[in-house]
Design an enzyme around this catalytic site. Structure first.
Site, PDB file in Angstrom:
ATOM      1  N   HIS A 132       0.824  -1.211   0.000  1.00  0.00           N
ATOM      2  CA  HIS A 132       0.000   0.000   0.000  1.00  0.00           C
ATOM      3  C   HIS A 132       0.860   1.264   0.000  1.00  0.00           C
ATOM      4  O   HIS A 132       0.460   2.281  -0.568  1.00  0.00           O
ATOM      5  CB  HIS A 132      -0.954  -0.006   1.193  1.00  0.00           C
ATOM      6  CG  HIS A 132      -2.179  -0.831   0.950  1.00  0.00           C
ATOM      7  ND1 HIS A 132      -3.433  -0.283   0.798  1.00  0.00           N
ATOM      8  CD2 HIS A 132      -2.340  -2.178   0.828  1.00  0.00           C
ATOM      9  CE1 HIS A 132      -4.312  -1.250   0.582  1.00  0.00           C
ATOM     10  NE2 HIS A 132      -3.675  -2.411   0.600  1.00  0.00           N
ATOM     11  N   ASP A 133       2.017   1.205   0.629  1.00  0.00           N
ATOM     12  CA  ASP A 133       2.906   2.368   0.590  1.00  0.00           C
ATOM     13  C   ASP A 133       3.418   2.599  -0.834  1.00  0.00           C
ATOM     14  O   ASP A 133       3.344   3.709  -1.362  1.00  0.00           O
ATOM     15  CB  ASP A 133       4.086   2.154   1.545  1.00  0.00           C
ATOM     16  CG  ASP A 133       5.003   3.370   1.607  1.00  0.00           C
ATOM     17  OD1 ASP A 133       4.499   4.510   1.503  1.00  0.00           O
ATOM     18  OD2 ASP A 133       6.223   3.183   1.782  1.00  0.00           O
ATOM     19  N   VAL A 191       1.085   4.151  -3.951  1.00  0.00           N
ATOM     20  CA  VAL A 191       0.500   5.490  -3.966  1.00  0.00           C
ATOM     21  C   VAL A 191       1.539   6.489  -4.450  1.00  0.00           C
ATOM     22  O   VAL A 191       1.719   6.690  -5.643  1.00  0.00           O
ATOM     23  CB  VAL A 191      -0.065   5.859  -2.578  1.00  0.00           C
ATOM     24  CG1 VAL A 191      -0.693   7.250  -2.605  1.00  0.00           C
ATOM     25  CG2 VAL A 191      -1.127   4.837  -2.177  1.00  0.00           C
ATOM     26  N   ASP A 212       7.779   5.479  -0.258  1.00  0.00           N
ATOM     27  CA  ASP A 212       8.365   6.650   0.398  1.00  0.00           C
ATOM     28  C   ASP A 212       7.843   6.890   1.811  1.00  0.00           C
ATOM     29  O   ASP A 212       8.078   7.937   2.407  1.00  0.00           O
ATOM     30  CB  ASP A 212       8.113   7.903  -0.443  1.00  0.00           C
ATOM     31  CG  ASP A 212       6.642   8.314  -0.477  1.00  0.00           C
ATOM     32  OD1 ASP A 212       5.782   7.473  -0.089  1.00  0.00           O
ATOM     33  OD2 ASP A 212       6.345   9.450  -0.884  1.00  0.00           O
ATOM     34  N   GLU A 237      -2.907  10.437   4.162  1.00  0.00           N
ATOM     35  CA  GLU A 237      -3.094   9.345   3.213  1.00  0.00           C
ATOM     36  C   GLU A 237      -3.615   8.076   3.862  1.00  0.00           C
ATOM     37  O   GLU A 237      -4.422   7.348   3.284  1.00  0.00           O
ATOM     38  CB  GLU A 237      -1.765   9.048   2.505  1.00  0.00           C
ATOM     39  CG  GLU A 237      -1.878   7.956   1.455  1.00  0.00           C
ATOM     40  CD  GLU A 237      -0.551   7.377   1.028  1.00  0.00           C
ATOM     41  OE1 GLU A 237      -0.457   6.148   0.912  1.00  0.00           O
ATOM     42  OE2 GLU A 237       0.393   8.160   0.819  1.00  0.00           O
ATOM     43  N   PRO A 272      -5.164  -0.438  -6.400  1.00  0.00           N
ATOM     44  CA  PRO A 272      -5.846  -1.656  -6.856  1.00  0.00           C
ATOM     45  C   PRO A 272      -6.901  -2.071  -5.841  1.00  0.00           C
ATOM     46  O   PRO A 272      -6.688  -1.967  -4.634  1.00  0.00           O
ATOM     47  CB  PRO A 272      -4.703  -2.676  -6.929  1.00  0.00           C
ATOM     48  CG  PRO A 272      -3.478  -1.847  -7.159  1.00  0.00           C
ATOM     49  CD  PRO A 272      -3.698  -0.599  -6.361  1.00  0.00           C
ATOM     50  N   ASP A 307      -6.507 -17.563   1.882  1.00  0.00           N
ATOM     51  CA  ASP A 307      -5.977 -18.757   1.212  1.00  0.00           C
ATOM     52  C   ASP A 307      -6.533 -19.989   1.921  1.00  0.00           C
ATOM     53  O   ASP A 307      -5.991 -20.449   2.927  1.00  0.00           O
ATOM     54  CB  ASP A 307      -4.449 -18.741   1.258  1.00  0.00           C
ATOM     55  CG  ASP A 307      -3.835 -19.880   0.452  1.00  0.00           C
ATOM     56  OD1 ASP A 307      -4.571 -20.530  -0.311  1.00  0.00           O
ATOM     57  OD2 ASP A 307      -2.625 -20.113   0.602  1.00  0.00           O
ATOM     58  N   SER A 309      -4.404 -23.005   3.735  1.00  0.00           N
ATOM     59  CA  SER A 309      -2.963 -22.762   3.900  1.00  0.00           C
ATOM     60  C   SER A 309      -2.708 -21.318   4.295  1.00  0.00           C
ATOM     61  O   SER A 309      -1.794 -20.675   3.797  1.00  0.00           O
ATOM     62  CB  SER A 309      -2.222 -23.092   2.591  1.00  0.00           C
ATOM     63  OG  SER A 309      -0.830 -22.931   2.744  1.00  0.00           O
ATOM     64  N   ASP A 345       2.977 -19.947   0.449  1.00  0.00           N
ATOM     65  CA  ASP A 345       3.270 -20.940  -0.584  1.00  0.00           C
ATOM     66  C   ASP A 345       2.380 -20.684  -1.798  1.00  0.00           C
ATOM     67  O   ASP A 345       1.630 -19.717  -1.839  1.00  0.00           O
ATOM     68  CB  ASP A 345       3.081 -22.364  -0.047  1.00  0.00           C
ATOM     69  CG  ASP A 345       1.693 -22.598   0.547  1.00  0.00           C
ATOM     70  OD1 ASP A 345       0.741 -21.882   0.149  1.00  0.00           O
ATOM     71  OD2 ASP A 345       1.552 -23.488   1.404  1.00  0.00           O
TER      72      ASP A 345
END
EC number: 1.11.1.7
Length: 317
Positions: free
Chosen positions: A59-60, A63, A67, A80, A153, A235, A238, A243
């Site tokens: 996420h850093d 954008v 940074d 942010e 996204p 997942d 798992s 994996d």
């Protein structure tokens, strides 16, 4: 489109050339040991630490670039970190603890952006995932705005939209598949499942890509009008080990998130998913994930005299 992409790649090339493994070898030689220790301590009390720190790094970087802009906490709604696309992102306290230890030993030397990148690698190791050398030398950004995260996204994005968003960051459709496999660990909330289970755009029912044997299980965990904060593993089967099982789940219709399922509905991303289960010439998922993490860590970095080195990751000071 071509000139824009060329500009993105040129900018990445200019920045990444200044990142290097062992950047703090002289100025703060214990940086990796200190960050690793803080991450292990956090993981001892929270089994989701690995997933949390991987998500924070993603996420850093997506954008303003890698940074540390997501870490700023001035108390303003415009920070942010308060963006809708960042909801549920955690791990800020872990980065801040590592920063405090490093400031005591190496004042104004190690950037918060580098701590985020290094913490993600350490977290991945705890989940028995890929090992890779972390390039460092990032500097911290001086801008943190909620508006900057508008194009993150999203789990409801089509695969074409996801590919475009990754391309704009200089990443390929293969990077999209491989980095989505970070969902191998961690959980999600029923909030992100409701539309997929009960209001899918096609007919207002359930997403037809969900395996019929899996649908009752999902609906039982996330019933219509139920508690949207209930969490479930991303997942299936798992969720604590990093994996390639997540990719097998995607192939069989057991993907939890809509964005993961979409990867098997596009020929280019489907081919990448299938490649990890080929009988011959099967690529190494672990090596590819490590490579994609390194590439992601180069997005929009500030180096040299750009940006700053913060004393506290939550403040521009």
């Amino acid at each position: 489109m071509v000139p824009f992409l060329l500009l993105v790649l040129l900018n990445m090339g200019t920045s990444q050339g200044q990142l290097q493994v062992g950047f703090y070898a002289t100025s703060c030689p214990n940086v990796e040991a200190i960050v690793g220790g803080v991450v292990r301590e956090a993981a001892a009390s929270d089994q989701n630490t690995a997933a949390v720190l991987l998500r924070l790094h993603f996420h850093d970087c997506f954008v303003e670039g890698c940074d540390g802009s997501i870490l700023i906490d001035s108390g303003a709604e415009r920070d942010e970190k308060n963006a809708f696309g960042h909801q549920g992102v955690r791990g800020f306290d872990i980065v801040e603890r590592a920063k405090a230890e490093l400031e005591a030993l190496c004042p104004r030397t190690v950037s918060c952006a580098d701590i985020v990148a290094l913490a993600a690698r350490e977290a991945l190791l705890l989940a028995k995932g890929s090992s890779y050398e972390v390039e460092m030398g990032r500097r911290d950004g001086v801008v943190s705005s909620v508006d900057s995260a508008d194009n993150m996204p999203d789990v409801s994005d089509s695969v074409e939209t996801l590919k475009t968003k990754f391309l704009q960051k200089g990443l390929t459709h293969k990077d999209l598949v491989v980095l989505s496999a970070a969902h191998s660990i961690g959980t999600t909330a029923c909030f992100f499942m409701n539309d997929r289970l009960y209001n899918f755009p096609a007919d207002g029912g359930s997403d037809p890509s969900i395996n019929p044997a899996f649908l009752p299980e999902l609906k039982s965990t996330c019933p219509r009008n139920g508690d949207i904060n209930v969490r479930l593993p991303i997942d299936r089967g798992s969720e604590q080990v990093f994996d390639s099982q997540i990719l097998q789940n995607i192939r069989k219709g057991f993907a939890v998130l809509q964005s993961d399922a979409a990867l098997y509905q596009d020929e280019s991303t489907k081919a990448v998913v299938d490649s990890y289960f080929a009988d011959l010439f099967r690529p190494s998922f672990e090596a590819d994930f490590a490579d994609s993490m390194v590439r992601m860590g180069r997005i929009g970095v500030l180096t040299g005299l750009q940006g700053t080195i913060r004393r506290s990751c939550a403040s521009f000071d």
